[in-house]
Design a protein around this motif. Structure first.
Motif, PDB file in Angstrom:
ATOM      1  N   GLU A  13      56.952  27.724   1.077  1.00 24.19           N
ATOM      2  CA  GLU A  13      58.065  28.382   1.765  1.00 24.19           C
ATOM      3  C   GLU A  13      58.533  27.561   2.964  1.00 24.19           C
ATOM      4  OE1 GLU A  13      56.538  32.247   2.705  1.00 24.19           O
ATOM      5  OE2 GLU A  13      56.676  32.939   0.638  1.00 24.19           O
ATOM      6  N   ASN A  14      57.586  27.011   3.713  1.00 22.12           N
ATOM      7  CA  ASN A  14      57.942  26.202   4.884  1.00 22.12           C
ATOM      8  C   ASN A  14      58.626  24.903   4.482  1.00 22.12           C
ATOM      9  OD1 ASN A  14      57.154  27.775   7.157  1.00 22.12           O
ATOM     10  ND2 ASN A  14      55.027  27.384   6.615  1.00 22.12           N
ATOM     11  N   ILE A  15      58.187  24.306   3.397  1.00 19.52           N
ATOM     12  CA  ILE A  15      58.829  23.077   2.917  1.00 19.52           C
ATOM     13  C   ILE A  15      60.252  23.392   2.468  1.00 19.52           C
ATOM     14  CG2 ILE A  15      58.763  21.241   1.191  1.00 19.52           C
ATOM     15  CD1 ILE A  15      55.665  21.596   1.213  1.00 19.52           C
ATOM     16  N   ILE A  16      60.413  24.478   1.740  1.00 22.04           N
ATOM     17  CA  ILE A  16      61.750  24.886   1.284  1.00 22.04           C
ATOM     18  C   ILE A  16      62.662  25.157   2.486  1.00 22.04           C
ATOM     19  CG2 ILE A  16      63.049  26.745   0.144  1.00 22.04           C
ATOM     20  CD1 ILE A  16      60.658  26.895  -1.860  1.00 22.04           C
ATOM     21  N   ASN A  17      62.120  25.843   3.483  1.00 24.39           N
ATOM     22  CA  ASN A  17      62.903  26.161   4.683  1.00 24.39           C
ATOM     23  C   ASN A  17      63.297  24.910   5.465  1.00 24.39           C
ATOM     24  OD1 ASN A  17      62.842  28.890   4.139  1.00 24.39           O
ATOM     25  ND2 ASN A  17      61.062  29.272   5.424  1.00 24.39           N
ATOM     26  N   GLU A  23      62.103  18.497  -5.723  1.00 22.57           N
ATOM     27  CA  GLU A  23      61.065  17.574  -6.215  1.00 22.57           C
ATOM     28  C   GLU A  23      60.010  17.294  -5.151  1.00 22.57           C
ATOM     29  OE1 GLU A  23      64.768  17.176  -8.457  1.00 22.57           O
ATOM     30  OE2 GLU A  23      64.388  16.892  -6.315  1.00 22.57           O
ATOM     31  N   VAL A  24      60.448  17.151  -3.897  1.00 22.64           N
ATOM     32  CA  VAL A  24      59.508  16.914  -2.792  1.00 22.64           C
ATOM     33  C   VAL A  24      58.650  18.151  -2.579  1.00 22.64           C
ATOM     34  CG1 VAL A  24      59.326  16.484  -0.309  1.00 22.64           C
ATOM     35  CG2 VAL A  24      60.989  15.205  -1.677  1.00 22.64           C
ATOM     36  N   THR A  25      59.268  19.314  -2.624  1.00 20.61           N
ATOM     37  CA  THR A  25      58.536  20.570  -2.468  1.00 20.61           C
ATOM     38  C   THR A  25      57.446  20.692  -3.522  1.00 20.61           C
ATOM     39  OG1 THR A  25      60.485  21.649  -1.551  1.00 20.61           O
ATOM     40  CG2 THR A  25      58.772  23.083  -2.409  1.00 20.61           C
ATOM     41  N   GLU A  26      57.792  20.429  -4.768  1.00 20.53           N
ATOM     42  CA  GLU A  26      56.818  20.540  -5.862  1.00 20.53           C
ATOM     43  C   GLU A  26      55.705  19.501  -5.731  1.00 20.53           C
ATOM     44  OE1 GLU A  26      56.491  23.007  -8.086  1.00 20.53           O
ATOM     45  OE2 GLU A  26      58.134  23.911  -6.963  1.00 20.53           O
ATOM     46  N   LEU A  27      56.053  18.286  -5.297  1.00 22.89           N
ATOM     47  CA  LEU A  27      55.046  17.239  -5.110  1.00 22.89           C
ATOM     48  C   LEU A  27      54.049  17.635  -4.026  1.00 22.89           C
ATOM     49  CD1 LEU A  27      53.906  14.379  -5.593  1.00 22.89           C
ATOM     50  CD2 LEU A  27      55.520  13.584  -3.853  1.00 22.89           C
TER      51      LEU A  27
END
Length: 68
Positions: A13-17, A23-27
């Motif tokens: 959630e923090n990465i998405i925000n 792709e970076v979020t999933e990695l």
């Protein structure tokens, strides 16, 4: 200093925000899950073999650098 376990859901959630690409979020989520599963918990002495000496402990290295 102590370790604080951040739930993968909260990390994601923090990465998405922070507006990172999907792709970076999933990695980063995958790396966090792998770390929690212990997939990186091993010691490899390849660097010691390469440089021909024992490695310096990080705490010892920092003490040596900052005590000068």
């Amino acid at each position: 200093m102590s370790y604080v376990d951040i739930p993968v859901k909260v990390l994601k959630e923090n990465i998405i925000n922070s507006r990172k690409p999907k792709e970076v979020t999933e990695l980063l989520k995958s790396i966090a899950e792998s770390m929690k599963a212990g997939e990186f918990d091993f010691v490899d002495n390849a660097l010691e073999k390469l440089i021909g000496r024992k490695l310096t402990d990080l705490n010892e290295f920092l003490k040596n650098i900052y005590s000068k």
